[in-house]
Design an enzyme around this catalytic site. Sequence first.
Site, PDB file in Angstrom:
ATOM      1  N   ARG A  26       0.826  -1.221   0.000  1.00  0.00           N
ATOM      2  CA  ARG A  26       0.000   0.000   0.000  1.00  0.00           C
ATOM      3  C   ARG A  26       0.861   1.273   0.000  1.00  0.00           C
ATOM      4  NH1 ARG A  26      -2.558  -3.593  -0.919  1.00  0.00           N
ATOM      5  NH2 ARG A  26      -4.530  -4.292  -0.063  1.00  0.00           N
ATOM      6  N   CYS A  39     -11.073  -0.603   2.637  1.00  0.00           N
ATOM      7  CA  CYS A  39     -10.478  -0.807   3.965  1.00  0.00           C
ATOM      8  C   CYS A  39     -10.015   0.514   4.559  1.00  0.00           C
ATOM      9  CB  CYS A  39      -9.298  -1.772   3.879  1.00  0.00           C
ATOM     10  SG  CYS A  39      -9.842  -3.456   3.568  1.00  0.00           S
ATOM     11  N   GLU A  68      -5.338   3.467   6.087  1.00  0.00           N
ATOM     12  CA  GLU A  68      -5.014   3.291   4.666  1.00  0.00           C
ATOM     13  C   GLU A  68      -5.653   4.430   3.870  1.00  0.00           C
ATOM     14  OE1 GLU A  68      -5.731  -0.690   3.052  1.00  0.00           O
ATOM     15  OE2 GLU A  68      -6.333   0.230   1.152  1.00  0.00           O
TER      16      GLU A  68
HETATM   17  C1  LIG Z   1     -15.913  -1.140  -2.309  1.00  0.00           C
HETATM   18  C2  LIG Z   1     -14.432  -0.858  -2.317  1.00  0.00           C
HETATM   19  C3  LIG Z   1     -13.530  -1.902  -2.421  1.00  0.00           C
HETATM   20  C4  LIG Z   1     -12.154  -1.662  -2.421  1.00  0.00           C
HETATM   21  N1  LIG Z   1     -11.299  -2.714  -2.516  1.00  0.00           N
HETATM   22  C5  LIG Z   1      -9.967  -2.482  -2.509  1.00  0.00           C
HETATM   23  C6  LIG Z   1      -9.042  -3.582  -2.618  1.00  0.00           C
HETATM   24  O1  LIG Z   1      -9.421  -4.730  -2.746  1.00  0.00           O
HETATM   25  N2  LIG Z   1      -7.713  -3.297  -2.599  1.00  0.00           N
HETATM   26  C7  LIG Z   1      -7.234  -2.015  -2.471  1.00  0.00           C
HETATM   27  O2  LIG Z   1      -6.011  -1.821  -2.455  1.00  0.00           O
HETATM   28  N3  LIG Z   1      -8.088  -0.970  -2.379  1.00  0.00           N
HETATM   29  C8  LIG Z   1      -9.423  -1.165  -2.394  1.00  0.00           C
HETATM   30  N4  LIG Z   1     -10.284  -0.099  -2.302  1.00  0.00           N
HETATM   31  C9  LIG Z   1      -9.755   1.253  -2.173  1.00  0.00           C
HETATM   32  C10 LIG Z   1      -9.566   1.999  -3.509  1.00  0.00           C
HETATM   33  O3  LIG Z   1     -10.463   1.529  -4.499  1.00  0.00           O
HETATM   34  C11 LIG Z   1      -8.156   1.887  -4.057  1.00  0.00           C
HETATM   35  O4  LIG Z   1      -7.225   2.383  -3.116  1.00  0.00           O
HETATM   36  C12 LIG Z   1      -7.989   2.656  -5.383  1.00  0.00           C
HETATM   37  O5  LIG Z   1      -6.769   2.321  -5.952  1.00  0.00           O
HETATM   38  C13 LIG Z   1      -8.067   4.176  -5.209  1.00  0.00           C
HETATM   39  O6  LIG Z   1      -8.145   4.756  -6.502  1.00  0.00           O
HETATM   40  P1  LIG Z   1      -8.932   6.127  -6.739  1.00  0.00           P
HETATM   41  O7  LIG Z   1      -8.826   6.498  -8.150  1.00  0.00           O
HETATM   42  O8  LIG Z   1     -10.297   6.021  -6.191  1.00  0.00           O
HETATM   43  O9  LIG Z   1      -8.050   7.117  -5.851  1.00  0.00           O
HETATM   44  P2  LIG Z   1      -8.571   8.325  -4.971  1.00  0.00           P
HETATM   45  O10 LIG Z   1      -9.367   7.795  -3.837  1.00  0.00           O
HETATM   46  O11 LIG Z   1      -9.194   9.363  -5.810  1.00  0.00           O
HETATM   47  O12 LIG Z   1      -7.181   8.863  -4.404  1.00  0.00           O
HETATM   48  C14 LIG Z   1      -6.398   8.066  -3.545  1.00  0.00           C
HETATM   49  C15 LIG Z   1      -5.001   8.703  -3.430  1.00  0.00           C
HETATM   50  O13 LIG Z   1      -4.353   8.587  -4.692  1.00  0.00           O
HETATM   51  C16 LIG Z   1      -3.921   9.868  -5.126  1.00  0.00           C
HETATM   52  N5  LIG Z   1      -4.060   9.934  -6.582  1.00  0.00           N
HETATM   53  C17 LIG Z   1      -5.148   9.553  -7.323  1.00  0.00           C
HETATM   54  N6  LIG Z   1      -4.892   9.763  -8.630  1.00  0.00           N
HETATM   55  C18 LIG Z   1      -3.640  10.289  -8.717  1.00  0.00           C
HETATM   56  C19 LIG Z   1      -2.825  10.736  -9.795  1.00  0.00           C
HETATM   57  N7  LIG Z   1      -3.248  10.691 -11.062  1.00  0.00           N
HETATM   58  N8  LIG Z   1      -1.601  11.235  -9.500  1.00  0.00           N
HETATM   59  C20 LIG Z   1      -1.156  11.285  -8.232  1.00  0.00           C
HETATM   60  N9  LIG Z   1      -1.880  10.885  -7.164  1.00  0.00           N
HETATM   61  C21 LIG Z   1      -3.102  10.395  -7.405  1.00  0.00           C
HETATM   62  C22 LIG Z   1      -4.848  10.861  -4.439  1.00  0.00           C
HETATM   63  O14 LIG Z   1      -4.241  12.141  -4.319  1.00  0.00           O
HETATM   64  C23 LIG Z   1      -5.058  10.194  -3.096  1.00  0.00           C
HETATM   65  O15 LIG Z   1      -4.007  10.520  -2.222  1.00  0.00           O
HETATM   66  C24 LIG Z   1     -11.677  -0.321  -2.306  1.00  0.00           C
HETATM   67  C25 LIG Z   1     -12.595   0.731  -2.238  1.00  0.00           C
HETATM   68  C26 LIG Z   1     -13.951   0.484  -2.230  1.00  0.00           C
HETATM   69  C27 LIG Z   1     -14.916   1.635  -2.160  1.00  0.00           C
END
Ligand SMILES: Cc1cc2nc3c(=O)[nH]c(=O)nc-3n(C[C@H](O)[C@H](O)[C@H](O)COP(=O)(O)OP(=O)(O)OC[C@H]3O[C@@H](n4cnc5c(N)ncnc54)[C@H](O)[C@@H]3O)c2cc1C
Length: 310
Positions: A181, A231, A303
Amino acid sequence: MKFPDFVRRNIPLAGYSTLGVGGPADYFADIKRIETDGSESEDYHIREAKATFFVSVCEAHKFAKENGLDIFVLGRGSNVMFADSGFRGLVLHMGMSRVHFQNDKLIAEAGALVSDLVTLYENGCGGLECFAGLPGTVGGAIYGNAGCFGGQFWDIVEKIMFFDGEYFRTLKKRPEMFGYRWSIFKDNPGWIIVEARLKFKLKDSGQVTKETKRIRNLRQSKQPKSPSVGCIFKNPAESTLSAGLLIDLCGLKGKRIGSAMISHEHANFFVNLGGAKARDFIELIKIAKSHVLKKFGILLKEEIILVGDF
Ligand SMILES: Cc1cc2nc3c(=O)[nH]c(=O)nc-3n(C[C@H](O)[C@H](O)[C@H](O)COP(=O)(O)OP(=O)(O)OC[C@H]3O[C@@H](n4cnc5c(N)ncnc54)[C@H](O)[C@@H]3O)c2cc1C
């Protein structure tokens, strides 16, 4: 204050997080791909000059810098919780989402949904099955090295294009750039991921389809349906028990503050039952941490990313 036409004011953030909480952003920029002549070029530097999303990233960054605003880069918002008071800076919403094949590689823009990559199994594009049902973008998955069902996102990363505040640069994957992570982007908060080159394995599409469905069903059977951000805590390195199990063993499933609740299905998922506030989730986070610390001597670490004043 003069600002670019794609920057908007006072935009409510609750709709931009899967948790559905949070106040307004003072400034909000939608970064989108608008095709211009040359943006299809395979030469990265030609595209850099021509594709308007590169220009928008630079302009938005310049605007924030000139006006002393903090920047928050937002993907799908599936790992962030915005404060009830919102964010007093500029949110850069990464909406460019083109994915295309380049020989045997996949080139994905930062705003592409990981779930859209997974559906490429129709082309026999394997190796991505474990990410089925992951709700985030490529940028978000790289930033936090999203992991699930035996895989982590950096397993498929080869090269990343990003903006460092002055220049667009490329980074070739090396082992020290990612961990559980964690990625090098967490140590360099000013870096904005714009595109990635990903590898995949050519496989029988029937086999990939089957495995993708299996993972999607597994995920659905384990995770709550109500809005969440996945999580809340990382699994602690000092224990073989997951954060979810530790919270469960403290008897906290179903614990509720206002409309925020620790899920009955998975204790590391905190859900919004409708109309919850960020402060309710903060209270639940404090409760879970103090119970786990008292019972097991383990300090859970978040996280999720907290944005704004908490
Ligand atoms: C139902 C559900 C299930 C999930 N299951 C998992 C799982 O199995 N495993 C897991 O690891 N996670 C899981 N997650 C969490 C999440 O989906 C992941 O962490 C995902 O990768 C976040 O991506 P995002 O685009 O939504 O990022 P965001 O939530 O929009 O941002 C997260 C972080 O990434 C940074 N960021 C985003 N895009 C960029 C970019 N282009 N450049 C620089 N920084 C950036 C943001 O600034 C922020 O700090 C889950 C979430 C939900 C709601």
